[in-house]
Design a protein around this motif. Structure first.
Motif, PDB file in Angstrom:
ATOM      1  N   PRO A 177       0.722  -7.524 -13.241  1.00 42.07           N
ATOM      2  CA  PRO A 177       0.925  -8.582 -14.246  1.00 42.07           C
ATOM      3  C   PRO A 177       0.139  -9.846 -13.938  1.00 42.07           C
ATOM      4  O   PRO A 177      -0.010 -10.232 -12.775  1.00 42.07           O
ATOM      5  CB  PRO A 177       2.435  -8.836 -14.173  1.00 42.07           C
ATOM      6  CG  PRO A 177       2.812  -8.465 -12.782  1.00 42.07           C
ATOM      7  CD  PRO A 177       1.926  -7.309 -12.408  1.00 42.07           C
ATOM      8  N   VAL A 178      -0.377 -10.456 -14.976  1.00 43.31           N
ATOM      9  CA  VAL A 178      -1.080 -11.722 -14.818  1.00 43.31           C
ATOM     10  C   VAL A 178      -0.105 -12.777 -14.306  1.00 43.31           C
ATOM     11  O   VAL A 178       1.066 -12.806 -14.695  1.00 43.31           O
ATOM     12  CB  VAL A 178      -1.726 -12.158 -16.154  1.00 43.31           C
ATOM     13  CG1 VAL A 178      -0.691 -12.414 -17.227  1.00 43.31           C
ATOM     14  CG2 VAL A 178      -2.612 -13.387 -15.960  1.00 43.31           C
ATOM     15  N   VAL A 179      -0.587 -13.628 -13.410  1.00 42.97           N
ATOM     16  CA  VAL A 179       0.244 -14.695 -12.862  1.00 42.97           C
ATOM     17  C   VAL A 179      -0.275 -16.044 -13.359  1.00 42.97           C
ATOM     18  O   VAL A 179      -1.469 -16.195 -13.614  1.00 42.97           O
ATOM     19  CB  VAL A 179       0.247 -14.673 -11.316  1.00 42.97           C
ATOM     20  CG1 VAL A 179       0.951 -13.429 -10.797  1.00 42.97           C
ATOM     21  CG2 VAL A 179      -1.171 -14.760 -10.763  1.00 42.97           C
ATOM     22  N   PRO A 180       0.608 -17.023 -13.511  1.00 44.54           N
ATOM     23  CA  PRO A 180       0.182 -18.332 -14.020  1.00 44.54           C
ATOM     24  C   PRO A 180      -0.536 -19.152 -12.960  1.00 44.54           C
ATOM     25  O   PRO A 180       0.016 -20.061 -12.359  1.00 44.54           O
ATOM     26  CB  PRO A 180       1.499 -18.981 -14.453  1.00 44.54           C
ATOM     27  CG  PRO A 180       2.526 -18.349 -13.583  1.00 44.54           C
ATOM     28  CD  PRO A 180       2.069 -16.940 -13.343  1.00 44.54           C
ATOM     29  N   ALA A 181      -1.797 -18.806 -12.718  1.00 42.70           N
ATOM     30  CA  ALA A 181      -2.626 -19.527 -11.747  1.00 42.70           C
ATOM     31  C   ALA A 181      -4.022 -19.667 -12.335  1.00 42.70           C
ATOM     32  O   ALA A 181      -4.466 -18.831 -13.122  1.00 42.70           O
ATOM     33  CB  ALA A 181      -2.674 -18.771 -10.422  1.00 42.70           C
ATOM     34  N   GLY A 182      -4.719 -20.722 -11.954  1.00 43.74           N
ATOM     35  CA  GLY A 182      -6.060 -20.932 -12.486  1.00 43.74           C
ATOM     36  C   GLY A 182      -6.052 -21.056 -13.994  1.00 43.74           C
ATOM     37  O   GLY A 182      -5.210 -21.725 -14.593  1.00 43.74           O
ATOM     38  N   GLU A 183      -6.995 -20.370 -14.658  1.00 42.62           N
ATOM     39  CA  GLU A 183      -7.089 -20.422 -16.116  1.00 42.62           C
ATOM     40  C   GLU A 183      -5.856 -19.830 -16.786  1.00 42.62           C
ATOM     41  O   GLU A 183      -5.518 -20.204 -17.914  1.00 42.62           O
ATOM     42  CB  GLU A 183      -8.341 -19.669 -16.588  1.00 42.62           C
ATOM     43  CG  GLU A 183      -9.649 -20.306 -16.172  1.00 42.62           C
ATOM     44  CD  GLU A 183      -9.731 -21.749 -16.620  1.00 42.62           C
ATOM     45  OE1 GLU A 183      -9.625 -22.009 -17.838  1.00 42.62           O
ATOM     46  OE2 GLU A 183      -9.905 -22.621 -15.748  1.00 42.62           O
ATOM     47  N   ALA A 184      -5.187 -18.913 -16.115  1.00 43.57           N
ATOM     48  CA  ALA A 184      -4.026 -18.246 -16.714  1.00 43.57           C
ATOM     49  C   ALA A 184      -2.874 -19.204 -16.986  1.00 43.57           C
ATOM     50  O   ALA A 184      -1.966 -18.872 -17.760  1.00 43.57           O
ATOM     51  CB  ALA A 184      -3.551 -17.109 -15.816  1.00 43.57           C
ATOM     52  N   ARG A 185      -2.897 -20.379 -16.403  1.00 45.13           N
ATOM     53  CA  ARG A 185      -1.842 -21.361 -16.699  1.00 45.13           C
ATOM     54  C   ARG A 185      -1.867 -21.762 -18.169  1.00 45.13           C
ATOM     55  O   ARG A 185      -0.866 -22.277 -18.681  1.00 45.13           O
ATOM     56  CB  ARG A 185      -2.011 -22.597 -15.820  1.00 45.13           C
ATOM     57  CG  ARG A 185      -1.691 -22.396 -14.358  1.00 45.13           C
ATOM     58  CD  ARG A 185      -1.588 -23.730 -13.627  1.00 45.13           C
ATOM     59  NE  ARG A 185      -2.847 -24.457 -13.685  1.00 45.13           N
ATOM     60  CZ  ARG A 185      -3.760 -24.471 -12.719  1.00 45.13           C
ATOM     61  NH1 ARG A 185      -3.562 -23.779 -11.630  1.00 45.13           N
ATOM     62  NH2 ARG A 185      -4.876 -25.166 -12.852  1.00 45.13           N
ATOM     63  N   SER A 186      -2.996 -21.530 -18.848  1.00 49.30           N
ATOM     64  CA  SER A 186      -3.119 -21.895 -20.262  1.00 49.30           C
ATOM     65  C   SER A 186      -2.627 -20.804 -21.205  1.00 49.30           C
ATOM     66  O   SER A 186      -2.567 -21.020 -22.420  1.00 49.30           O
ATOM     67  CB  SER A 186      -4.584 -22.222 -20.595  1.00 49.30           C
ATOM     68  OG  SER A 186      -5.047 -23.310 -19.827  1.00 49.30           O
ATOM     69  N   LEU A 187      -2.291 -19.639 -20.673  1.00 46.65           N
ATOM     70  CA  LEU A 187      -1.775 -18.569 -21.520  1.00 46.65           C
ATOM     71  C   LEU A 187      -0.378 -18.922 -22.021  1.00 46.65           C
ATOM     72  O   LEU A 187       0.358 -19.658 -21.351  1.00 46.65           O
ATOM     73  CB  LEU A 187      -1.724 -17.248 -20.743  1.00 46.65           C
ATOM     74  CG  LEU A 187      -3.058 -16.651 -20.303  1.00 46.65           C
ATOM     75  CD1 LEU A 187      -2.821 -15.402 -19.454  1.00 46.65           C
ATOM     76  CD2 LEU A 187      -3.928 -16.315 -21.507  1.00 46.65           C
ATOM     77  N   PRO A 188       0.021 -18.403 -23.189  1.00 48.52           N
ATOM     78  CA  PRO A 188       1.380 -18.669 -23.681  1.00 48.52           C
ATOM     79  C   PRO A 188       2.419 -18.196 -22.680  1.00 48.52           C
ATOM     80  O   PRO A 188       2.281 -17.115 -22.084  1.00 48.52           O
ATOM     81  CB  PRO A 188       1.448 -17.848 -24.978  1.00 48.52           C
ATOM     82  CG  PRO A 188       0.031 -17.627 -25.378  1.00 48.52           C
ATOM     83  CD  PRO A 188      -0.761 -17.555 -24.113  1.00 48.52           C
ATOM     84  N   ASP A 189       3.447 -18.976 -22.494  1.00 47.29           N
ATOM     85  CA  ASP A 189       4.445 -18.646 -21.479  1.00 47.29           C
ATOM     86  C   ASP A 189       5.100 -17.294 -21.741  1.00 47.29           C
ATOM     87  O   ASP A 189       5.430 -16.563 -20.799  1.00 47.29           O
ATOM     88  CB  ASP A 189       5.516 -19.743 -21.420  1.00 47.29           C
ATOM     89  CG  ASP A 189       6.367 -19.636 -20.173  1.00 47.29           C
ATOM     90  OD1 ASP A 189       5.818 -19.787 -19.066  1.00 47.29           O
ATOM     91  OD2 ASP A 189       7.581 -19.373 -20.314  1.00 47.29           O
ATOM     92  N   HIS A 190       5.268 -16.947 -23.033  1.00 43.26           N
ATOM     93  CA  HIS A 190       5.941 -15.688 -23.358  1.00 43.26           C
ATOM     94  C   HIS A 190       5.081 -14.466 -23.030  1.00 43.26           C
ATOM     95  O   HIS A 190       5.552 -13.330 -23.095  1.00 43.26           O
ATOM     96  CB  HIS A 190       6.343 -15.653 -24.841  1.00 43.26           C
ATOM     97  CG  HIS A 190       5.165 -15.754 -25.781  1.00 43.26           C
ATOM     98  ND1 HIS A 190       4.309 -14.707 -26.048  1.00 43.26           N
ATOM     99  CD2 HIS A 190       4.701 -16.806 -26.509  1.00 43.26           C
ATOM    100  CE1 HIS A 190       3.377 -15.091 -26.896  1.00 43.26           C
ATOM    101  NE2 HIS A 190       3.579 -16.364 -27.196  1.00 43.26           N
TER     102      HIS A 190
END
Length: 317
Positions: A177-190
């Motif tokens: 699973p993608v983790v909220p780090a780097g650019e991925a912090r901009s992905l929708p939380d859901h």
């Protein structure tokens, strides 16, 4: 050094020919963070003199943007009797012949394992036929090829696996699973696959010393750690031995290894019940939980008396 078998990663450049929305290290065509060549050469020379270093992995960014440089480094690693590994997005698999040529170069350099990072996030930049070319060519080579696919709730890469077809037969495919780090912090939380914290998430899954392109040395290869201040010093200011000694002396890392993350959550709840680590109930993984704890430097500082008391008790016992 306490651990006789260290695995070390060198993330020497953030430049990449893709601009993936999930990139945990914020790599892109215009990224500039890097370890300069002289520093990388110095790090490598030092690592190859350490008998306790058994494996060195190269990543980026995209290491094969500088193909000759990457092959040269791999050759030095393997000539010393160490294991070399590399992570790439596979952009170079333009034709079956081109894919086989690069794999042959890897093989001649002594590469043991090649990880292909490819999924729905990469596919807008790298066509699936390139990955298929590499996988097909790998069946005639001695290199172990692993396919890593990062997935989210909206992008599960199942269609890509179907496109790759029989080329994945016999290939280790890992979905994570993608983790909220780097650019991925901009992905929708859901879009993150979060689930209730389990006992297994309260324990660190492992350690690897990482020389990162931001100039820091980190005690872990998991990207969420790069968003924290949990470093072992600067790459241009510490030797590998000094970095490992810092690891072994670090009180926080010592408690992580002995007690797990639950110790920190309980300690923070007692002094800062509104802190993120005190309130978290669902995470993607142990690595996200680790970053939630150690990004909150104020809360970690507030439990310093408990940390000191813990180690005083260990020394006394």
């Amino acid at each position: 050094m306490a651990d006789p078998r260290w695995s070390v990663g060198i993330n020497f450049d953030s430049k990449c020919n893709a601009r993936c929305a999930h990139c945990c290290v914020s790599s892109s065509p215009d990224a500039t963070a890097n370890l300069d060549d002289d520093l990388v050469d110095k790090i490598l020379e030092e690592l190859l003199q350490e008998p306790n270093v058994r494996e060195i992995g190269l990543t980026g960014g995209e290491p094969l943007i500088r193909r000759a440089r990457t092959m040269s480094i791999i050759g030095k690693i393997t000539a010393s009797g160490r294991i070399a590994s590399c992570v790439t997005n596979g952009f170079w698999g333009v034709t079956p012949r081109a894919a086989d040529r690069v794999l042959r170069d890897f093989e001649h350099a002594g590469l043991r394992e090649l990880t292909l990072s490819y999924d729905d996030f990469h596919s807008p930049y790298i066509g699936s036929e390139r990955i298929r070319n590499i996988l097909n060519a790998s069946h005639d080579r001695k290199i172990k090829v692993v396919l890593n696919m990062c997935v989210s709730r909206s992008r599960d890469s199942r269609a890509l696996l179907a496109e790759l077809g029989e080329s994945v037969h016999g290939i280790q495919v890992t979905q994570f699973p993608v983790v909220p780090a780097g650019e991925a912090r901009s992905l929708p939380d859901h879009d993150f696959h979060r689930r209730p914290i389990t006992e297994g998430m309260l324990h660190c899954p492992g350690n690897q010393v990482i020389y990162h392109n931001d100039g820091n040395i980190y005690p872990c290869c998991s990207p969420p750690i790069f968003d924290t201040a949990m470093t072992l010093g600067r790459a241009d200011g510490r030797t590998f031995r000094q970095a490992v000694e810092s690891f072994e002396r670090n009180a926080l890392l010592g408690i992580v290894q002995r007690e797990g993350f639950g110790w920190f959550i309980d300690a923070i709840r007692r002094v800062a019940p509104e802190a993120p680590a005190a309130c978290v109930t669902e995470v993607v993984s142990a690595c996200e939980l680790c970053s939630i704890i150690f990004r909150d430097e104020a809360s970690v500082a507030s439990i310093r008396p408990q940390v000191d008391a813990y180690w005083a008790a260990v020394r006394a016992g």
